[in-house]
Design a protein around this motif. Structure first.
Motif, PDB file in Angstrom:
ATOM      1  N   THR A   1       0.852  -1.176   0.000  1.00  0.00           N
ATOM      2  CA  THR A   1       0.000   0.000   0.000  1.00  0.00           C
ATOM      3  C   THR A   1       0.891   1.229   0.000  1.00  0.00           C
ATOM      4  OG1 THR A   1      -0.121   0.101   2.413  1.00  0.00           O
ATOM      5  CG2 THR A   1      -1.848  -1.148   1.287  1.00  0.00           C
ATOM      6  N   LYS A   2       0.360   2.303  -0.524  1.00  0.00           N
ATOM      7  CA  LYS A   2       1.095   3.567  -0.535  1.00  0.00           C
ATOM      8  C   LYS A   2       0.201   4.609   0.129  1.00  0.00           C
ATOM      9  CE  LYS A   2       3.743   6.564  -3.554  1.00  0.00           C
ATOM     10  NZ  LYS A   2       4.250   6.763  -4.911  1.00  0.00           N
ATOM     11  N   LYS A   3       0.729   5.211   1.170  1.00  0.00           N
ATOM     12  CA  LYS A   3      -0.038   6.204   1.916  1.00  0.00           C
ATOM     13  C   LYS A   3       0.899   7.333   2.315  1.00  0.00           C
ATOM     14  CE  LYS A   3      -3.186   6.621   5.804  1.00  0.00           C
ATOM     15  NZ  LYS A   3      -3.810   5.916   6.926  1.00  0.00           N
ATOM     16  N   GLY A   4       0.594   8.527   1.884  1.00  0.00           N
ATOM     17  CA  GLY A   4       1.406   9.687   2.229  1.00  0.00           C
ATOM     18  C   GLY A   4       2.806   9.603   1.652  1.00  0.00           C
TER      19      GLY A   4
ATOM     20  N   SER B   1       2.431  -9.711   8.269  1.00  0.00           N
ATOM     21  CA  SER B   1       3.393  -8.785   8.858  1.00  0.00           C
ATOM     22  C   SER B   1       3.564  -7.628   7.882  1.00  0.00           C
ATOM     23  CB  SER B   1       4.731  -9.468   9.149  1.00  0.00           C
ATOM     24  OG  SER B   1       5.353  -9.852   7.949  1.00  0.00           O
ATOM     25  N   TYR B   2       4.053  -6.529   8.392  1.00  0.00           N
ATOM     26  CA  TYR B   2       4.177  -5.316   7.589  1.00  0.00           C
ATOM     27  C   TYR B   2       5.610  -4.823   7.607  1.00  0.00           C
ATOM     28  CZ  TYR B   2      -0.852  -5.444   8.173  1.00  0.00           C
ATOM     29  OH  TYR B   2      -2.159  -5.843   8.176  1.00  0.00           O
ATOM     30  N   LEU B   3       6.084  -4.431   6.437  1.00  0.00           N
ATOM     31  CA  LEU B   3       7.405  -3.839   6.295  1.00  0.00           C
ATOM     32  C   LEU B   3       7.195  -2.404   5.831  1.00  0.00           C
ATOM     33  CD1 LEU B   3      10.509  -4.010   6.123  1.00  0.00           C
ATOM     34  CD2 LEU B   3      10.226  -4.854   3.796  1.00  0.00           C
ATOM     35  N   HIS B   4       7.489  -1.440   6.692  1.00  0.00           N
ATOM     36  CA  HIS B   4       7.303  -0.025   6.385  1.00  0.00           C
ATOM     37  C   HIS B   4       8.605   0.528   5.814  1.00  0.00           C
ATOM     38  CE1 HIS B   4       3.496  -0.104   8.549  1.00  0.00           C
ATOM     39  NE2 HIS B   4       4.136  -0.767   9.503  1.00  0.00           N
ATOM     40  N   LEU B   5       8.573   0.959   4.554  1.00  0.00           N
ATOM     41  CA  LEU B   5       9.753   1.533   3.927  1.00  0.00           C
ATOM     42  C   LEU B   5       9.861   3.007   4.290  1.00  0.00           C
ATOM     43  CD1 LEU B   5       9.515  -0.023   0.337  1.00  0.00           C
ATOM     44  CD2 LEU B   5      10.702  -0.900   2.340  1.00  0.00           C
ATOM     45  N   ASP B   6      11.082   3.491   4.455  1.00  0.00           N
ATOM     46  CA  ASP B   6      11.284   4.908   4.733  1.00  0.00           C
ATOM     47  C   ASP B   6      11.130   5.694   3.432  1.00  0.00           C
ATOM     48  OD1 ASP B   6      13.605   4.370   3.346  1.00  0.00           O
ATOM     49  OD2 ASP B   6      14.955   5.021   4.915  1.00  0.00           O
ATOM     50  N   ALA B   7      11.362   6.993   3.493  1.00  0.00           N
ATOM     51  CA  ALA B   7      11.151   7.855   2.326  1.00  0.00           C
ATOM     52  C   ALA B   7      12.040   7.448   1.150  1.00  0.00           C
ATOM     53  CB  ALA B   7      11.400   9.312   2.696  1.00  0.00           C
TER      54      ALA B   7
ATOM     55  N   VAL C   1      12.537   4.679  -4.146  1.00  0.00           N
ATOM     56  CA  VAL C   1      13.186   3.724  -5.045  1.00  0.00           C
ATOM     57  C   VAL C   1      12.196   2.645  -5.472  1.00  0.00           C
ATOM     58  CG1 VAL C   1      14.981   1.943  -5.203  1.00  0.00           C
ATOM     59  CG2 VAL C   1      15.510   4.158  -4.176  1.00  0.00           C
ATOM     60  N   PHE C   2      11.451   2.086  -4.525  1.00  0.00           N
ATOM     61  CA  PHE C   2      10.491   1.025  -4.844  1.00  0.00           C
ATOM     62  C   PHE C   2       9.425   1.518  -5.820  1.00  0.00           C
ATOM     63  CE2 PHE C   2       6.781  -1.679  -4.037  1.00  0.00           C
ATOM     64  CZ  PHE C   2       7.349  -2.928  -4.184  1.00  0.00           C
ATOM     65  N   SER C   3       8.967   2.758  -5.644  1.00  0.00           N
ATOM     66  CA  SER C   3       7.928   3.281  -6.531  1.00  0.00           C
ATOM     67  C   SER C   3       8.450   3.545  -7.945  1.00  0.00           C
ATOM     68  CB  SER C   3       7.315   4.557  -5.956  1.00  0.00           C
ATOM     69  OG  SER C   3       8.269   5.603  -5.963  1.00  0.00           O
ATOM     70  N   LYS C   4       9.752   3.750  -8.098  1.00  0.00           N
ATOM     71  CA  LYS C   4      10.340   4.008  -9.415  1.00  0.00           C
ATOM     72  C   LYS C   4      10.628   2.733 -10.206  1.00  0.00           C
ATOM     73  CE  LYS C   4      10.339   8.417  -9.224  1.00  0.00           C
ATOM     74  NZ  LYS C   4       9.524   9.192 -10.147  1.00  0.00           N
TER      75      LYS C   4
ATOM     76  N   THR D   1       4.137   0.521   2.312  1.00  0.00           N
ATOM     77  CA  THR D   1       4.117  -0.540   3.306  1.00  0.00           C
ATOM     78  C   THR D   1       3.918  -1.855   2.569  1.00  0.00           C
ATOM     79  OG1 THR D   1       3.176   0.917   4.984  1.00  0.00           O
ATOM     80  CG2 THR D   1       2.942  -1.454   5.339  1.00  0.00           C
ATOM     81  N   ILE D   2       4.843  -2.776   2.749  1.00  0.00           N
ATOM     82  CA  ILE D   2       4.766  -4.098   2.145  1.00  0.00           C
ATOM     83  C   ILE D   2       3.959  -4.991   3.085  1.00  0.00           C
ATOM     84  CG2 ILE D   2       6.074  -6.074   1.265  1.00  0.00           C
ATOM     85  CD1 ILE D   2       6.699  -3.444  -0.222  1.00  0.00           C
TER      86      ILE D   2
END
Length: 122
Positions: free
Chosen positions: A21-24, A53-59, A64-67, A28-29
Motif C-alpha cells: 500500500t502507498k499512503k502519504g 506482517s508489515y514492512l514499512h519503507l522509509d522515504a 526507489v520502490f515506486s520508481k 508498506t509491504i
C-alpha cells in the motif's frame, strides 16, 4: 567496471506476488505469514503468530520502490533519487550507486520484493 556502469544494465520489476500500500508517499509491504509451520503453530499450539506482517519503507526506500517499473534502469533511479533527496547525496556518484546496488540486492535477493530482468527480456 564501476558501479555506475553496472547500474546502467540493471533493470528490475516489482514481484507481482507482493502486496503493498502507498499512503502519504510511504510504501508498506504486506507479507502473509502462511507457511505451513506458522499455520500449524497458530492452529494447534495456539501461538500468537500474526496472519500478516508489515514492512514499512522509509522515504528513500519508498521512492526507489515506486520508481521500479521494469523499464527504468537502476542508474536512472539513482539520478532521480539524488534530485529528489539532495541532502542525502554526497555528490559522489560511485558512493551513491554502491549504496543503491546494496539496497536493490537486498530487496531482490533477500526480501524478494523485486526481480531482475534479463537484458533480452526487454
Amino acid at each position: 567496471m564501476t558501479a555506475t556502469d553496472t547500474l546502467q544494465h540493471l533493470i528490475y520489476e516489482k514481484n507481482p506476488a507482493i502486496q503493498y500500500t502507498k499512503k502519504g508517499g510511504k510504501i508498506t509491504i504486506i507479507r502473509p505469514q502462511n507457511h505451513p509451520i506458522q499455520k500449524f503453530c497458530r492452529h494447534y499450539l495456539h501461538m500468537k503468530i500474526p496472519a500478516v506482517s508489515y514492512l514499512h519503507l522509509d522515504a528513500y526506500g519508498s521512492f526507489v520502490f515506486s520508481k521500479i517499473n521494469g523499464h527504468r534502469s537502476a542508474a536512472v533511479i539513482g539520478k532521480e533519487l539524488a534530485k529528489k533527496f539532495p541532502e542525502a547525496d554526497d555528490h559522489r556518484d560511485d558512493h551513491r550507486d554502491d549504496r543503491l546496488m546494496i539496497y536493490l540486492n537486498q530487496i531482490a535477493k533477500n526480501d524478494h520484493l523485486i526481480q531482475r530482468l534479463n537484458a533480452n527480456t526487454r
